[in-house]
Design a protein around this motif. Sequence first.
Motif, PDB file in Angstrom:
ATOM      1  N   GLY A 153      -0.016  -0.184  -1.121  1.00 61.75           N
ATOM      2  CA  GLY A 153       0.573   1.048  -0.620  1.00 61.75           C
ATOM      3  C   GLY A 153       0.777   1.114   0.879  1.00 61.75           C
ATOM      4  N   GLY A 154       0.393   0.066   1.587  1.00 64.85           N
ATOM      5  CA  GLY A 154       0.580   0.065   3.025  1.00 64.85           C
ATOM      6  C   GLY A 154       2.045  -0.053   3.402  1.00 64.85           C
ATOM      7  N   GLY A 155       2.294   0.018   4.703  1.00 63.09           N
ATOM      8  CA  GLY A 155       3.662  -0.092   5.164  1.00 63.09           C
ATOM      9  C   GLY A 155       3.779   0.283   6.617  1.00 63.09           C
ATOM     10  N   LEU A 156       5.015   0.439   7.037  1.00 66.08           N
ATOM     11  CA  LEU A 156       5.315   0.831   8.416  1.00 66.08           C
ATOM     12  C   LEU A 156       5.632   2.326   8.434  1.00 66.08           C
ATOM     13  CD1 LEU A 156       6.031   0.184  11.380  1.00 66.08           C
ATOM     14  CD2 LEU A 156       8.343  -0.362  10.594  1.00 66.08           C
TER      15      LEU A 156
ATOM     16  N   LEU B 207       0.779   8.338   4.841  1.00 66.30           N
ATOM     17  CA  LEU B 207       0.810   7.200   3.926  1.00 66.30           C
ATOM     18  C   LEU B 207      -0.383   7.341   2.984  1.00 66.30           C
ATOM     19  CD1 LEU B 207       2.786   4.751   3.908  1.00 66.30           C
ATOM     20  CD2 LEU B 207       1.028   3.455   5.137  1.00 66.30           C
ATOM     21  N   ARG B 208      -0.192   6.908   1.759  1.00 72.06           N
ATOM     22  CA  ARG B 208      -1.314   6.883   0.831  1.00 72.06           C
ATOM     23  C   ARG B 208      -1.496   5.463   0.336  1.00 72.06           C
ATOM     24  NH1 ARG B 208      -2.744   9.689  -5.005  1.00 72.06           N
ATOM     25  NH2 ARG B 208      -1.290   8.144  -5.830  1.00 72.06           N
ATOM     26  N   VAL B 209      -2.691   4.937   0.513  1.00 71.53           N
ATOM     27  CA  VAL B 209      -3.012   3.611  -0.002  1.00 71.53           C
ATOM     28  C   VAL B 209      -3.889   3.753  -1.233  1.00 71.53           C
ATOM     29  CG1 VAL B 209      -2.686   2.375   2.164  1.00 71.53           C
ATOM     30  CG2 VAL B 209      -4.912   3.389   1.667  1.00 71.53           C
ATOM     31  N   SER B 210      -3.736   2.787  -2.124  1.00 70.89           N
ATOM     32  CA  SER B 210      -4.446   2.828  -3.400  1.00 70.89           C
ATOM     33  C   SER B 210      -5.271   1.565  -3.580  1.00 70.89           C
ATOM     34  CB  SER B 210      -3.441   2.934  -4.555  1.00 70.89           C
ATOM     35  OG  SER B 210      -2.638   4.081  -4.422  1.00 70.89           O
TER      36      SER B 210
ATOM     37  N   TYR C  58      -8.800  -2.276   3.420  1.00 61.69           N
ATOM     38  CA  TYR C  58      -9.451  -2.883   2.268  1.00 61.69           C
ATOM     39  C   TYR C  58     -10.310  -1.836   1.549  1.00 61.69           C
ATOM     40  CZ  TYR C  58      -8.722  -7.218   4.989  1.00 61.69           C
ATOM     41  OH  TYR C  58      -8.198  -8.251   5.729  1.00 61.69           O
ATOM     42  N   CYS C  59     -10.550  -2.092   0.272  1.00 59.47           N
ATOM     43  CA  CYS C  59     -11.510  -1.280  -0.457  1.00 59.47           C
ATOM     44  C   CYS C  59     -12.623  -2.183  -0.968  1.00 59.47           C
ATOM     45  CB  CYS C  59     -10.844  -0.549  -1.619  1.00 59.47           C
ATOM     46  SG  CYS C  59     -10.002  -1.631  -2.797  1.00 59.47           S
TER      47      CYS C  59
ATOM     48  N   GLY D  74     -10.356  -9.385  -1.081  1.00 61.10           N
ATOM     49  CA  GLY D  74      -8.940  -9.411  -1.401  1.00 61.10           C
ATOM     50  C   GLY D  74      -8.097  -9.472  -0.137  1.00 61.10           C
ATOM     51  N   GLN D  75      -6.807  -9.298  -0.280  1.00 59.97           N
ATOM     52  CA  GLN D  75      -5.903  -9.432   0.854  1.00 59.97           C
ATOM     53  C   GLN D  75      -5.727  -8.140   1.630  1.00 59.97           C
ATOM     54  OE1 GLN D  75      -2.226 -11.315  -0.168  1.00 59.97           O
ATOM     55  NE2 GLN D  75      -3.208 -13.180  -0.895  1.00 59.97           N
ATOM     56  N   GLY D  76      -6.157  -7.034   1.048  1.00 55.71           N
ATOM     57  CA  GLY D  76      -5.971  -5.767   1.741  1.00 55.71           C
ATOM     58  C   GLY D  76      -4.509  -5.358   1.770  1.00 55.71           C
TER      59      GLY D  76
END
Length: 115
Positions: free
Chosen positions: A7-10, A17-20, A93-94, A106-108
């Motif tokens: 869910g990341g981005g610019l 932004l919402r990351v999951s 990262y989670c 993981g890759q985050g």
Amino acid sequence: VQLQASGGGLVQPGGSLRVSCAASGSGISINVMGWYRQAPGKSRRLVASITRDGKTYYADSAKGRFTISRDNAKNMVFLQMNNLKPEDTAVYYCNDWPYTGINSWGQGTQVTVSS
């Protein structure tokens, strides 16, 4: 347990932004889940955490701007980020908190805040 952040981005400063984070694999029963971030040249640090029953903690940098939530039925954790600043730029990262070392990072997911 495999943990996959997405869910990341610019996004521009002031944006949202919402990351999951999706957890999969056997023995999914992590009590406290955390969102961490690592900026270039810096160590990985906790941003927010949440227990299975919804108790939350936020680092000072996240208070008032970020909201962590989780869906235990779907084994997912979310981080809603509002009023983003350039200093929020990092790989997110989670993982469990405190970090036990049992689950890989993981890759985050990369979050870049820039105009």
